[in-house]
Motif scaffolding. Sequence first.
Motif, PDB file in Angstrom:
ATOM      1  N   GLN A   1      88.808  44.525  27.101  1.00 40.70           N
ATOM      2  CA  GLN A   1      87.807  44.953  28.079  1.00 40.70           C
ATOM      3  C   GLN A   1      87.940  46.432  28.418  1.00 40.70           C
ATOM      4  O   GLN A   1      86.935  47.137  28.544  1.00 40.70           O
ATOM      5  CB  GLN A   1      87.929  44.111  29.347  1.00 40.70           C
TER       6      GLN A   1
ATOM      7  N   GLU B   1      80.993  37.997  27.035  1.00 43.18           N
ATOM      8  CA  GLU B   1      81.034  39.074  28.024  1.00 43.18           C
ATOM      9  C   GLU B   1      80.492  40.378  27.452  1.00 43.18           C
ATOM     10  O   GLU B   1      79.830  41.155  28.143  1.00 43.18           O
ATOM     11  CB  GLU B   1      82.458  39.263  28.508  1.00 43.18           C
TER      12      GLU B   1
ATOM     13  N   SER C   1      85.243  41.719  35.781  1.00 44.57           N
ATOM     14  CA  SER C   1      85.927  40.942  34.746  1.00 44.57           C
ATOM     15  C   SER C   1      87.388  41.359  34.607  1.00 44.57           C
ATOM     16  O   SER C   1      88.264  40.514  34.393  1.00 44.57           O
ATOM     17  CB  SER C   1      85.197  41.116  33.407  1.00 44.57           C
TER      18      SER C   1
ATOM     19  N   PRO D   1      81.056  37.139  35.023  1.00 45.25           N
ATOM     20  CA  PRO D   1      82.355  37.245  34.353  1.00 45.25           C
ATOM     21  C   PRO D   1      83.170  35.954  34.398  1.00 45.25           C
ATOM     22  O   PRO D   1      83.865  35.625  33.436  1.00 45.25           O
ATOM     23  CB  PRO D   1      83.058  38.372  35.121  1.00 45.25           C
TER      24      PRO D   1
ATOM     25  N   ASN E   1      79.930  44.385  36.093  1.00 41.24           N
ATOM     26  CA  ASN E   1      80.484  43.325  35.259  1.00 41.24           C
ATOM     27  C   ASN E   1      81.851  43.703  34.707  1.00 41.24           C
ATOM     28  O   ASN E   1      82.793  42.904  34.727  1.00 41.24           O
ATOM     29  CB  ASN E   1      79.517  43.020  34.107  1.00 41.24           C
TER      30      ASN E   1
ATOM     31  N   GLU F   1      84.283  34.373  30.985  1.00 36.14           N
ATOM     32  CA  GLU F   1      85.724  34.347  30.741  1.00 36.14           C
ATOM     33  C   GLU F   1      86.288  32.935  30.751  1.00 36.14           C
ATOM     34  O   GLU F   1      87.503  32.755  30.641  1.00 36.14           O
ATOM     35  CB  GLU F   1      86.455  35.187  31.799  1.00 36.14           C
TER      36      GLU F   1
END
Length: 423
Positions: free
Chosen positions: A297, A80, A107, A262, A103, A266
């Motif tokens: 993140q 990612e 995510s 994502p 993104n 993920e």
Amino acid sequence: MTPDQRRRTAAFMIGLAIFSGVASAAVHLTAFPAGLAATLCFSAVIAAALLISWGAEAAQFFMSQGLAVALIALLQVVPEFMVEAVIAWQAGKTGQLDLVFANASGSNRLLTGFGWPLIFFVTDFYHRRKHGRPLEALTLRGEHVVEVLALLLASSWYLVLIWKGTLSLLDSAVLGGGFALYLWTLNRLPCEDEEDMEDLIPPPRLLAETGASRGGRLVIYGLFLLGGGVMWAVAEPFLGAMKDVAVAVGVSEFAFVQWVAPFLTEFPEKVTAVYWSRTVRLAPMALLNMVSSTVNQFTALVAMIPIAFAVSAGHAQAIPMDPLHKTEVFLSFATTAYGVACLLKMRFTRVNAYVMLGLFLLQFFYKGPVDLFPHTDGFSGTAVSAHTLIAWAYLVAAAAEVVTHRREIRVPALLRGALESMR
């Protein structure tokens, strides 16, 4: 474990390691069709996710469980980071900023809005099979209040971004420093008790039993490096192959960047979460894995964006946020705020899972570029308003959660206990 069991387990793990390495190398050296390339990458990611999850289970016996989970979460988001770095780099070259926050915001919401309920319902399924009754809640230990508060503080910086209307190198410094402090704090927490090794399945148990020696720990660290390397290596070809498939069936670019990419990057978290959740006992560790990934993140991933953008552009420059960006960022914050409110009582209940998943799915019921198929032009004000309403619904649910369970919330006491237990 008997010597024969140890040999078979070691051979199985070595086979997985070889397969993941060979598959990740093959997609770079050979021009496979999109479908075959995606299959090879997908298989390599699953193998790598299993290896590093076993390594993390073993590592918690000589480092804190929180740090072990944080490290595995960091390795899992390597693909990612690559995707977001490419988007930020291209934005610095072209000046087109419309996809910079897509993104990151998508995510965040996938991990919390979809990932947490996934863990609960998978655990509930296996709990019913094992005990014949439904699962009431996933319960975290008291010292894990550190991760919960870290998630609250990290996500709250999104409010600062909305207020400023920009994402800059100053934000990179703050968020990057917060991420370093988070890892340092987790490293100070206590390790697991050795008697719990008996509950592990053969691969992590073999690693845990040999992890007391220097060579055993090097093997575990090697699994972390191998898993992270494989995920880094397959990220670009995997996404490229899947993008070709997405374009062929008509998925819009915005939808791909915000949701499809994502979801694919993920996938290691989802594999690890399902694997740990099916054991029931390790389900809280699966939830911590998602929490740590989300902290990564909100801190390290977002901190990297202005850096990649500035290096690409050739000068320091703040990234401006338009109304669409602010709406998406606000919804990501609100989703996480509800998750934090649920975990302040150190339990994630069935009601929490239903509310989280229901509001997550509700955000797709309108027209706009987040639709999986492009049947409208542009992101209309109605769509922005819809996301704003859902964000406020999350915040109202968070307030209701805190009020309803206020007598169970003992954050100061738990935090004092966590600080006293630090090594």
